[in-house]
Design an enzyme around this catalytic site. Sequence first.
Site, short mmCIF file in Angstrom:
data_model
loop_
_atom_site.label_atom_id
_atom_site.label_comp_id
_atom_site.label_asym_id
_atom_site.label_seq_id
_atom_site.Cartn_x
_atom_site.Cartn_y
_atom_site.Cartn_z
N SER A 253 1.10 -1.03 0.08
CA SER A 253 -0.17 0.03 -0.31
C SER A 253 1.08 1.28 0.20
O SER A 253 2.08 1.12 0.85
CB SER A 253 -0.72 -0.11 1.13
OG SER A 253 -1.09 1.76 1.74
N TYR B 112 -2.52 -0.95 10.36
CA TYR B 112 -2.75 -0.84 8.99
C TYR B 112 -1.40 -0.29 8.52
O TYR B 112 -1.15 -1.00 7.76
CB TYR B 112 -3.82 -0.61 8.30
CG TYR B 112 -4.31 -0.23 6.90
CD1 TYR B 112 -4.35 -1.72 6.32
CD2 TYR B 112 -3.43 0.13 5.67
CE1 TYR B 112 -4.75 -2.32 4.77
CE2 TYR B 112 -3.72 0.18 4.90
CZ TYR B 112 -4.11 -1.37 4.31
OH TYR B 112 -4.39 -1.31 2.91
O1 NJP Z 1 -10.01 -4.92 -0.44
P1 NJP Z 1 -11.54 -6.25 -0.46
P2 NJP Z 1 -9.34 -4.63 -2.11
N1 NJP Z 1 -8.71 -14.88 4.15
O2 NJP Z 1 -12.32 -5.88 0.53
C1 NJP Z 1 -10.28 -11.18 1.70
C2 NJP Z 1 -4.80 -3.77 -0.49
N2 NJP Z 1 -4.92 -1.88 -0.77
O3 NJP Z 1 -8.64 -5.37 -3.02
O4 NJP Z 1 -12.63 -14.02 2.61
C3 NJP Z 1 -8.76 -14.91 3.14
O5 NJP Z 1 -12.55 -6.16 -2.46
C4 NJP Z 1 -11.32 -10.93 1.15
O6 NJP Z 1 -12.46 -12.02 0.68
P3 NJP Z 1 -12.49 -13.05 2.04
C5 NJP Z 1 -5.53 -4.59 1.05
O7 NJP Z 1 -4.79 -4.28 1.89
C6 NJP Z 1 -6.49 -1.99 -0.74
O8 NJP Z 1 -9.07 -3.00 -2.25
O9 NJP Z 1 -14.19 -13.69 1.21
N3 NJP Z 1 -8.77 -13.99 2.52
C7 NJP Z 1 -11.50 -10.24 -0.73
O10 NJP Z 1 -11.29 -11.23 -1.61
C8 NJP Z 1 -5.41 -5.20 0.01
O11 NJP Z 1 -4.15 -5.83 0.56
C9 NJP Z 1 -6.92 -0.40 -1.11
O12 NJP Z 1 -13.45 -11.81 2.79
C10 NJP Z 1 -9.13 -12.76 2.96
C11 NJP Z 1 -10.05 -9.33 0.06
O13 NJP Z 1 -9.05 -10.37 0.85
C12 NJP Z 1 -5.65 -5.91 -1.65
O14 NJP Z 1 -5.18 -4.59 -1.37
C13 NJP Z 1 -5.10 0.09 -0.65
C14 NJP Z 1 -9.06 -13.05 4.50
C15 NJP Z 1 -10.61 -8.02 0.60
O15 NJP Z 1 -11.00 -7.63 -1.22
C16 NJP Z 1 -7.12 -5.83 -1.77
O16 NJP Z 1 -8.00 -5.17 -1.31
C17 NJP Z 1 -4.22 -0.23 -0.44
C18 NJP Z 1 -8.89 -13.67 4.89
N4 NJP Z 1 -8.94 -13.67 6.60
C19 NJP Z 1 -4.57 -1.45 -0.66
N5 NJP Z 1 -9.31 -11.72 4.83
C20 NJP Z 1 -8.15 0.64 -1.23
N6 NJP Z 1 -8.71 -0.50 -2.16
O17 NJP Z 1 -8.01 1.16 -0.96
C21 NJP Z 1 -9.64 -11.01 3.86
O18 NJP Z 1 -2.73 0.91 -0.01
N7 NJP Z 1 -10.12 -11.48 2.57
#
Ligand code: NJP
Length: 266
Positions: A141, A154
């Site tokens: 990030s 975070y």
């Molecule tokens: O967010 P979102 P993003 N085990 O909420 C999964 C970084 N980032 O695509 O388990 C396995 O749509 C969750 O799946 P589920 C951010 O830090 C973002 O934006 O089914 N999976 C979902 O597929 C992250 O590292 C922004 O709920 C787990 C996914 O994670 C990455 O981008 C800015 C889980 C999250 O999808 C993807 O985030 C930035 C677990 N315990 C960095 N917990 C931004 N969006 O602004 C969650 O700088 N997931």
Amino acid sequence: MSDKPIIIITGASSGIGEASARLFASRGYRLSLAARRFERLKSLADEIQQRGGEALPVTTDVSNLDEIHNLVEVTLDRFGQIDVLVNNAGFGRLNWLEELNPSEDIEAQVKVNVLAVVQMTRAVLPHMIARRSGHVINMASLASFIATPTYSVYAACKFAVRGFTESLRREVGVHGIKVTGIYPGAVNTEFTQHTGSKRKTGIGTPKALRMDAEHVARAVLSAVQRPRRSIILPWYMRFAILANALFPGVVDRIIEARFVKPEREL
Ligand code: NJP
């Protein structure tokens, strides 16, 4: 066995992971899709299959070590190799530190955003070392460089991912393994639905500066096609990173006056 490359994407059930999965599938990659919400993974895998691709949905909570090992095992069973690992799963709870819940907000964030990245990588590494080939991509990030108020945990996690990424790259390059850190700013995904952030001032990243998930997915693909140490998105944010590093006192004062005092009504 087909020679199309194999990619594991964690957090493939929404946002950047889902967009990356579609893009890699369209380029002929065979995929292991990991996340907790199986229905979402299954419908994405079905969609990819209908378009002639190949995707394996694997229910995985990346904070659970057994589930990480299962993901690697079933991927190797099905495809026989792992060419790329995208450590993308993550979430942010963005609030004043004293208001974060010690377990659901703090511990869980560290487990998913940091420990899972380390453990996932460690689980695929022996296989990549044995093949003298592989690529690990960590979704970090801008918060890996610029830490703002309410992002304390975070940012701690994403700084850690940057440190891990940098060290790992220097450790495994001799084995023919590439390591890339991706450092995006704000992206329009479900991320914001999970932050628990309540802002009185409404201050946030302006719409015009927010990227869509496909923008980041294209950067992930380009990192695989032309390996780089790091990718900062949008590119011009490297100037913000530089300004923050050169003039931290000025940044402190601006943030305190414009954000902290109005938010805390001081
Ligand atoms: O967010 P979102 P993003 N085990 O909420 C999964 C970084 N980032 O695509 O388990 C396995 O749509 C969750 O799946 P589920 C951010 O830090 C973002 O934006 O089914 N999976 C979902 O597929 C992250 O590292 C922004 O709920 C787990 C996914 O994670 C990455 O981008 C800015 C889980 C999250 O999808 C993807 O985030 C930035 C677990 N315990 C960095 N917990 C931004 N969006 O602004 C969650 O700088 N997931």
